[in-house]
Scaffold this motif. Structure first.
Motif, mmCIF file in Angstrom:
data_model
loop_
_atom_site.group_PDB
_atom_site.id
_atom_site.type_symbol
_atom_site.label_atom_id
_atom_site.label_comp_id
_atom_site.label_asym_id
_atom_site.label_seq_id
_atom_site.Cartn_x
_atom_site.Cartn_y
_atom_site.Cartn_z
ATOM 1 N N CYS A 1 7.588 -6.806 3.790
ATOM 2 C CA CYS A 1 7.926 -5.510 3.194
ATOM 3 C C CYS A 1 8.024 -4.434 4.280
ATOM 4 O O CYS A 1 8.968 -3.637 4.291
ATOM 5 N N CYS B 1 11.431 -13.266 -0.812
ATOM 6 C CA CYS B 1 10.424 -14.190 -1.350
ATOM 7 C C CYS B 1 9.751 -13.635 -2.607
ATOM 8 O O CYS B 1 9.091 -14.371 -3.336
ATOM 9 N N ASN B 2 9.894 -12.329 -2.865
ATOM 10 C CA ASN B 2 9.304 -11.707 -4.055
ATOM 11 C C ASN B 2 10.289 -10.679 -4.623
ATOM 12 O O ASN B 2 10.123 -9.461 -4.421
ATOM 13 N N VAL C 1 0.301 -4.016 -2.887
ATOM 14 C CA VAL C 1 1.277 -5.034 -2.480
ATOM 15 C C VAL C 1 0.564 -6.179 -1.777
ATOM 16 O O VAL C 1 0.771 -7.361 -2.084
ATOM 17 N N ASN C 2 -0.306 -5.834 -0.816
ATOM 18 C CA ASN C 2 -1.062 -6.866 -0.108
ATOM 19 C C ASN C 2 -1.990 -7.620 -1.058
ATOM 20 O O ASN C 2 -2.124 -8.847 -0.984
ATOM 21 N N ALA D 1 3.755 -11.224 2.452
ATOM 22 C CA ALA D 1 4.742 -10.410 1.734
ATOM 23 C C ALA D 1 4.653 -8.957 2.179
ATOM 24 O O ALA D 1 5.670 -8.258 2.301
ATOM 25 N N THR E 1 -1.694 -8.026 -4.313
ATOM 26 C CA THR E 1 -0.992 -8.790 -5.353
ATOM 27 C C THR E 1 -0.145 -9.925 -4.770
ATOM 28 O O THR E 1 -0.155 -11.050 -5.280
ATOM 29 N N TYR E 2 0.581 -9.636 -3.712
ATOM 30 C CA TYR E 2 1.553 -10.608 -3.190
ATOM 31 C C TYR E 2 1.097 -11.298 -1.902
ATOM 32 O O TYR E 2 1.730 -12.243 -1.453
ATOM 33 N N SER F 1 10.710 -9.399 -7.423
ATOM 34 C CA SER F 1 10.174 -8.430 -8.381
ATOM 35 C C SER F 1 9.409 -7.299 -7.703
ATOM 36 O O SER F 1 9.061 -6.306 -8.352
ATOM 37 N N LEU F 2 9.146 -7.426 -6.422
ATOM 38 C CA LEU F 2 8.369 -6.410 -5.707
ATOM 39 C C LEU F 2 9.206 -5.146 -5.530
ATOM 40 O O LEU F 2 10.293 -5.188 -4.973
#
Length: 420
Positions: A312, A369-370, A300-301, A308, A303-304, A372-373
Motif C-alpha cells: 500500500c 493482492c487485496n 490496514v496492517n 499488504a 486487517t491485511y 477490497s482495500l
C-alpha cells in the motif's frame, strides 16, 4: 661486435631494467594509493550510514516507545521479554552485524567511559584506539593509519562521536553511566572501522600484467615502452578514480533513499528542505510544503498484514508521484506512513490543484493482492511567502498543524494554511 656496441647494449639493458624497476614501484604505489583512498571513502560512508541509522532509530522508534508502559529501552535488552536496545546498543550491534573479521572488515565502537555492561569490550582495545581518543576533537574528527591485522593490510579509520542534546540526560542520569557531567559537543567516543586494502584487485592486477607484457614485447624500444607504460598508468589512475566516485555515489544515493518506496528518505528531505527553504538556494518565488499521511493505516496492517501495508505504501508513493508536476517537485517518506512534498515556484491555485490531484490519485489506489482495500490520505499544506525568512522546522510545524486540522475535519481531505 665492437666494444662500443657492447657498451651501448649494456647501457640500454641497464636503462631498461631501471625503467622496469621504477615502473614496478610506481604501479605498486598507485595500487596502494587507490586502494587506500577507496578504503577511506568506504569507511566514511559506513560511519555516516551507521550514525544515520542510529539517529533514525532514536527519533522514529525509541522516541515513540519511551511512553509505552510495557516496553523498556536499555543496553541489556536481550535479558528482558519486552525490551528493545537503546540507540547506542543498536549502533554497536549494527556494526558487529556488518563486520566480517575473516575478510578484514571490523567495526568497533569504543570510549574512555564505557557503561558497566561494556566495561571490557567498550573501552579502547589497542594503541590505535587510545591514540585516536587522544587526537580526535571537533577540529579533527577523523584519525587514520594503515596497519597489519593478522596477515591483512588494513586501513584503520576512527571517527569521533560527539555528545548530542538528546543523549545528555540519559548519560548523566543513567545509574550505569561512569560519567555524570556530559555536555553537548563532548567527545563521547569513536567508531573504529578496519577496511582491507584490496591491492590485489583483479582489475588492477590485470592492468599491471598488461603493462609488463608491453615491457617484454617492446623491450628493444626502450623509451617508447616507458612512455606507453606511463600513459597506461595515467589511464589506470583515471579509471580507478571513476570507480571510486561511482561507488561513493551509489553508497550516498543508498543512504538518501527510502528502501521501501524508493523515493527520498527523511535525511534527504531535511538536506534538501534546509537548502531550498532556509539556505543560500532560497529563491524569490513562493514555495509550498505538504505533509500527508494515510488515514487509519494501522487498521490496514492489522486487517491485511504488514506485507499488504508495505504494498500500500509503495502504491501510494507511486500514485502521488504521478500527481506532481515534474522533477523539481520533491517527494520523500519521513516516517512510517508519513510523507512530505516540497513544491518550488508554485501559486496558491496550483497548490490547490495539486492537493486535489493527490487526494484523487490516492483514493484510486488499487492493491492487486487485496482489491477490497480502500486507501485515503489527509494533507496539511502551507505556502511560504517569499518576503518572510523562515526555517524548515518552522514551516514543518505549520504544515503539521494543518494536517491535524484536516484530520479533525474528517480526514480524506486537505487543509491549506498561510505561513505566518
Amino acid at each position: 661486435m665492437t666494444y662500443s656496441q657492447t657498451k651501448a647494449i649494456a647501457a640500454f639493458t641497464l636503462l631498461f631494467m631501471l625503467m622496469a624497476i621504477v615502473s614496478l614501484i610506481a604501479i605498486k604505489k598507485l595500487q596502494y594509493s587507490a586502494s587506500t583512498a577507496l578504503a577511506a571513502r568506504t569507511a566514511s560512508v559506513l560511519v555516516s550510514t551507521i550514525n544515520q541509522a542510529r539517529t533514525s532509530y532514536s527519533q522514529n522508534a525509541v522516541a515513540k516507545l519511551r511512553s509505552h508502559p510495557d516496553i523498556s529501552i536499555e543496553s541489556q535488552y536481550h535479558q528482558k521479554q519486552y525490551a528493545v536496545p537503546n540507540p547506542a546498543t543498536f549502533a554497536i550491534e549494527l556494526g558487529e552485524a556488518i563486520s566480517a573479521p575473516e575478510q578484514g572488515l571490523i567495526l568497533h565502537t569504543f570510549s574512555n567511559y564505557p557503561f558497566t555492561s561494556r566495561i571490557t569490550s567498550g573501552g579502547p582495545q589497542d594503541d590505535f584506539q587510545k591514540l585516536a581518543l587522544a587526537k580526535l576533537n571537533s577540529q579533527s574528527p577523523v584519525f587514520e593509519r594503515v596497519e597489519m591485522i593478522g596477515d591483512k593490510n588494513v586501513l584503520r579509520h576512527a571517527e569521533a562521536i560527539f555528545m548530542e542534546e538528546s543523549c545528555v540526560d540519559c548519560h548523566n542520569y543513567h545509574p550505569a553511566s561512569p560519567k555524570k557531567d556530559w555536555k553537548v559537543g563532548d567527545l563521547r567516543g569513536a567508531v573504529d572501522i578496519s577496511i582491507p586494502l584490496s591491492g590485489d584487485d583483479e582489475d588492477i592486477t590485470k592492468t599491471v600484467q598488461y603493462a609488463y607484457v608491453i615491457f617484454i614485447a617492446f623491450s628493444m624500444l626502450g623509451f617508447i615502452s616507458m612512455l606507453i607504460t606511463l600513459r597506461r598508468a595515467g589511464n589506470l589512475s583515471n579509471e580507478l578514480e571513476v570507480k571510486v566516485q561511482q561507488r561513493t555515489s551509489a553508497l550516498n544515493q543508498l543512504a538518501r533513499t527510502d528502501a521501501l518506496t524508493l523515493i527520498a528518505n527523511r535525511r534527504h528531505f531535511e538536506e534538501y528542505g534546509k537548502q531550498i527553504i532556509d539556505g543560500d538556494n532560497r529563491t524569490n518565488r513562493p514555495i509550498a510544503l505538504l505533509i500527508y499521511d494515510l488515514d487509519h493505516f494501522k487498521s490496514v496492517n492489522d486487517t491485511y498484514g504488514h506485507d499488504a501495508g508495505d504494498e500500500c505504501l509503495r502504491a501510494v508513493a507511486s500514485a502521488v508521484n504521478n500527481a506532481l508536476r515534474d522533477n523539481n517537485d520533491f517527494h520523500a517518506r519521513i516516517g512510517g506512513e508519513e510523507f512530505a512534498i516540497i513544491l518550488p515556484d508554485v501559486t496558491k491555485s496550483e497548490l490547490e490543484t495539486i492537493t486535489t490531484r493527490i487526494l484523487n490519485n490516492v483514493r484510486n489506489v488499487s492493491i492487486a493482492c487485496n482489491p477490497s482495500l480502500q486507501v485515503a490520505c489527509s494533507i496539511g499544506a502551507t505556502l511560504i511567502d517569499t518576503n518572510n525568512s523562515v526555517t524548515l522546522k518552522e514551516v514543518m510545524h505549520i504544515a503539521d498543524k494543518a494536517l491535524y486540522q484536516a484530520k479533525q475535519n474528517g480526514r480524506n481531505q486537505a487543509c491549506i494554511v498561510s505561513e505566518k
